[in-house]
Write a protein that holds these residues in place. Structure first.
Motif, PDB file in Angstrom:
ATOM      1  N   ASP A 113      14.753  38.432 100.486  1.00 36.62           N
ATOM      2  CA  ASP A 113      13.336  38.370 100.842  1.00 36.62           C
ATOM      3  C   ASP A 113      13.113  38.143 102.334  1.00 36.62           C
ATOM      4  O   ASP A 113      11.957  38.162 102.796  1.00 36.62           O
ATOM      5  CB  ASP A 113      12.641  37.253 100.062  1.00 36.62           C
ATOM      6  CG  ASP A 113      12.497  37.591  98.582  1.00 36.62           C
ATOM      7  OD1 ASP A 113      12.754  38.747  98.210  1.00 36.62           O
ATOM      8  OD2 ASP A 113      12.152  36.678  97.805  1.00 36.62           O
ATOM      9  N   LEU A 114      14.169  37.903 103.090  1.00 29.93           N
ATOM     10  CA  LEU A 114      14.046  37.684 104.526  1.00 29.93           C
ATOM     11  C   LEU A 114      14.580  38.903 105.269  1.00 29.93           C
ATOM     12  O   LEU A 114      15.570  39.507 104.863  1.00 29.93           O
ATOM     13  CB  LEU A 114      14.839  36.439 104.945  1.00 29.93           C
ATOM     14  CG  LEU A 114      14.342  35.111 104.373  1.00 29.93           C
ATOM     15  CD1 LEU A 114      15.320  33.985 104.721  1.00 29.93           C
ATOM     16  CD2 LEU A 114      12.951  34.782 104.919  1.00 29.93           C
ATOM     17  N   PRO A 115      13.929  39.266 106.386  1.00 31.82           N
ATOM     18  CA  PRO A 115      14.396  40.447 107.128  1.00 31.82           C
ATOM     19  C   PRO A 115      15.773  40.209 107.745  1.00 31.82           C
ATOM     20  O   PRO A 115      16.110  39.091 108.143  1.00 31.82           O
ATOM     21  CB  PRO A 115      13.331  40.629 108.212  1.00 31.82           C
ATOM     22  CG  PRO A 115      12.707  39.273 108.363  1.00 31.82           C
ATOM     23  CD  PRO A 115      12.742  38.640 107.006  1.00 31.82           C
ATOM     24  N   THR A 116      16.562  41.267 107.805  1.00 32.25           N
ATOM     25  CA  THR A 116      17.862  41.199 108.464  1.00 32.25           C
ATOM     26  C   THR A 116      17.691  41.578 109.924  1.00 32.25           C
ATOM     27  O   THR A 116      17.159  42.646 110.239  1.00 32.25           O
ATOM     28  CB  THR A 116      18.865  42.161 107.800  1.00 32.25           C
ATOM     29  OG1 THR A 116      19.018  41.792 106.425  1.00 32.25           O
ATOM     30  CG2 THR A 116      20.219  42.101 108.486  1.00 32.25           C
ATOM     31  N   ILE A 117      18.114  40.703 110.830  1.00 35.04           N
ATOM     32  CA  ILE A 117      17.924  40.933 112.258  1.00 35.04           C
ATOM     33  C   ILE A 117      19.226  41.457 112.876  1.00 35.04           C
ATOM     34  O   ILE A 117      20.277  41.484 112.251  1.00 35.04           O
ATOM     35  CB  ILE A 117      17.470  39.643 112.971  1.00 35.04           C
ATOM     36  CG1 ILE A 117      18.546  38.560 112.864  1.00 35.04           C
ATOM     37  CG2 ILE A 117      16.141  39.158 112.402  1.00 35.04           C
ATOM     38  CD1 ILE A 117      18.266  37.334 113.718  1.00 35.04           C
ATOM     39  N   TRP A 173      23.430  31.221 105.429  1.00 35.37           N
ATOM     40  CA  TRP A 173      23.853  32.543 104.953  1.00 35.37           C
ATOM     41  C   TRP A 173      25.307  32.565 104.487  1.00 35.37           C
ATOM     42  O   TRP A 173      25.839  33.634 104.165  1.00 35.37           O
ATOM     43  CB  TRP A 173      23.673  33.584 106.069  1.00 35.37           C
ATOM     44  CG  TRP A 173      24.269  33.168 107.390  1.00 35.37           C
ATOM     45  CD1 TRP A 173      23.640  32.471 108.382  1.00 35.37           C
ATOM     46  CD2 TRP A 173      25.603  33.398 107.850  1.00 35.37           C
ATOM     47  NE1 TRP A 173      24.503  32.267 109.435  1.00 35.37           N
ATOM     48  CE2 TRP A 173      25.715  32.822 109.141  1.00 35.37           C
ATOM     49  CE3 TRP A 173      26.711  34.044 107.306  1.00 35.37           C
ATOM     50  CZ2 TRP A 173      26.890  32.860 109.888  1.00 35.37           C
ATOM     51  CZ3 TRP A 173      27.893  34.085 108.053  1.00 35.37           C
ATOM     52  CH2 TRP A 173      27.967  33.501 109.325  1.00 35.37           C
ATOM     53  N   VAL A 233      23.119  38.568 105.601  1.00 32.29           N
ATOM     54  CA  VAL A 233      21.910  38.400 104.782  1.00 32.29           C
ATOM     55  C   VAL A 233      21.758  36.936 104.388  1.00 32.29           C
ATOM     56  O   VAL A 233      22.670  36.332 103.811  1.00 32.29           O
ATOM     57  CB  VAL A 233      21.985  39.293 103.527  1.00 32.29           C
ATOM     58  CG1 VAL A 233      20.798  39.018 102.603  1.00 32.29           C
ATOM     59  CG2 VAL A 233      22.038  40.768 103.922  1.00 32.29           C
ATOM     60  N   HIS A 256      22.483  36.751 118.865  1.00 29.63           N
ATOM     61  CA  HIS A 256      21.214  37.085 118.226  1.00 29.63           C
ATOM     62  C   HIS A 256      20.148  36.074 118.622  1.00 29.63           C
ATOM     63  O   HIS A 256      20.419  35.130 119.368  1.00 29.63           O
ATOM     64  CB  HIS A 256      21.359  37.176 116.706  1.00 29.63           C
ATOM     65  CG  HIS A 256      21.727  35.881 116.050  1.00 29.63           C
ATOM     66  ND1 HIS A 256      22.992  35.348 116.104  1.00 29.63           N
ATOM     67  CD2 HIS A 256      20.990  35.009 115.310  1.00 29.63           C
ATOM     68  CE1 HIS A 256      23.012  34.198 115.432  1.00 29.63           C
ATOM     69  NE2 HIS A 256      21.813  33.985 114.941  1.00 29.63           N
ATOM     70  N   HIS A 278      24.516  43.759 112.717  1.00 25.92           N
ATOM     71  CA  HIS A 278      23.559  43.090 111.838  1.00 25.92           C
ATOM     72  C   HIS A 278      23.958  41.654 111.520  1.00 25.92           C
ATOM     73  O   HIS A 278      25.140  41.348 111.342  1.00 25.92           O
ATOM     74  CB  HIS A 278      23.409  43.867 110.524  1.00 25.92           C
ATOM     75  CG  HIS A 278      22.953  45.282 110.715  1.00 25.92           C
ATOM     76  ND1 HIS A 278      21.711  45.593 111.191  1.00 25.92           N
ATOM     77  CD2 HIS A 278      23.597  46.466 110.504  1.00 25.92           C
ATOM     78  CE1 HIS A 278      21.593  46.906 111.260  1.00 25.92           C
ATOM     79  NE2 HIS A 278      22.720  47.454 110.854  1.00 25.92           N
TER      80      HIS A 278
END
Length: 206
Positions: free
Chosen positions: A110-114, A149, A106, A43, A103
């Motif tokens: 509140d943070l986007p999942t990349i 995470w 998480v 990623h 994916h």
């Protein structure tokens, strides 16, 4: 195969026909990329994807190939790479690399999942920043043990779910030496002899 750890989440897998590097990031030794035939990036986070070092690799070895989820374009820009996602299989260094998962774990709602793609190489699984359990047997798990995470209980449950014969810890650069000792002690108590640390720069035969 020979598996060498180059710091944090970076490993180099060498076969008789070449070298594969997974996740050469900014916390890793750039020597991992010396003579690499293929690089697989899980990623876009910098501790897994070091754009300047990848550019140097392609300048020195234009025949080398880089693979990763489409989203790493955000980091690599115009650097050529081949996009892969879960289910793809790529031939490299005389073996096959299977892409698994889609994916990143998480960090916070509140943070986007990349995007995150793990890689299975002849029974050795590198999940990147995920807790994806492959649907095929894993001989050796490269287990993330410390991350924003992740908590230790989740790492233990993940190792149990994958149920590999051997577990080597990765993703540990954010731990102090004392923190590594404590974490290794707990994991060793629960996972037993299959939990085996490869020190940075050292090699295990798989």
């Amino acid at each position: 195969m020979r598996l060498t750890k180059y710091g944090h989440a970076c490993v180099r897998i060498e076969t008789d026909q070449g070298a594969i590097v997974i996740d050469p990031g900014v916390f890793s030794d750039p020597a991992a990329l010396d003579g690499a035939d293929a690089v697989f990036v899980t990623h876009q986070h910098p501790d897994h994807c070091n754009d300047p070092e990848l550019r140097l690799l392609l300048e020195e070895r234009p025949e080398a190939r880089i693979y990763g989820p489409e989203a790493i374009t955000a980091v690599l820009g115009d650097l050529p790479f081949t996009a892969v996602s879960g289910g793809d299989t790529v031939p490299a260094a005389g073996t096959e690399v299977k892409a698994i998962g889609r994916h990143h774990a998480v960090i916070h709602p509140d943070l986007p999942t990349i995007a995150n793609t793990g890689y299975l190489v002849d029974g050795v699984f590198h999940p990147g920043d995920s807790l994806t359990v492959p649907d095929t047997p894993v001989r050796t798990l490269l287990l993330p043990i410390a991350a924003p995470w992740l908590k230790l209980a989740e790492a233990i449950d993940y190792a149990r779910a994958v149920d590999a014969e051997t577990v080597h810890p990765i993703h540990d650069a954010i731990l102090s030496p004392e923190g590594i000792t404590i974490t290794d002690r707990f994991l060793g108590q629960i996972l037993g002899d299959r939990y085996q640390r490869i020190e940075n720069g050292h090699t295990a035969t798989i």
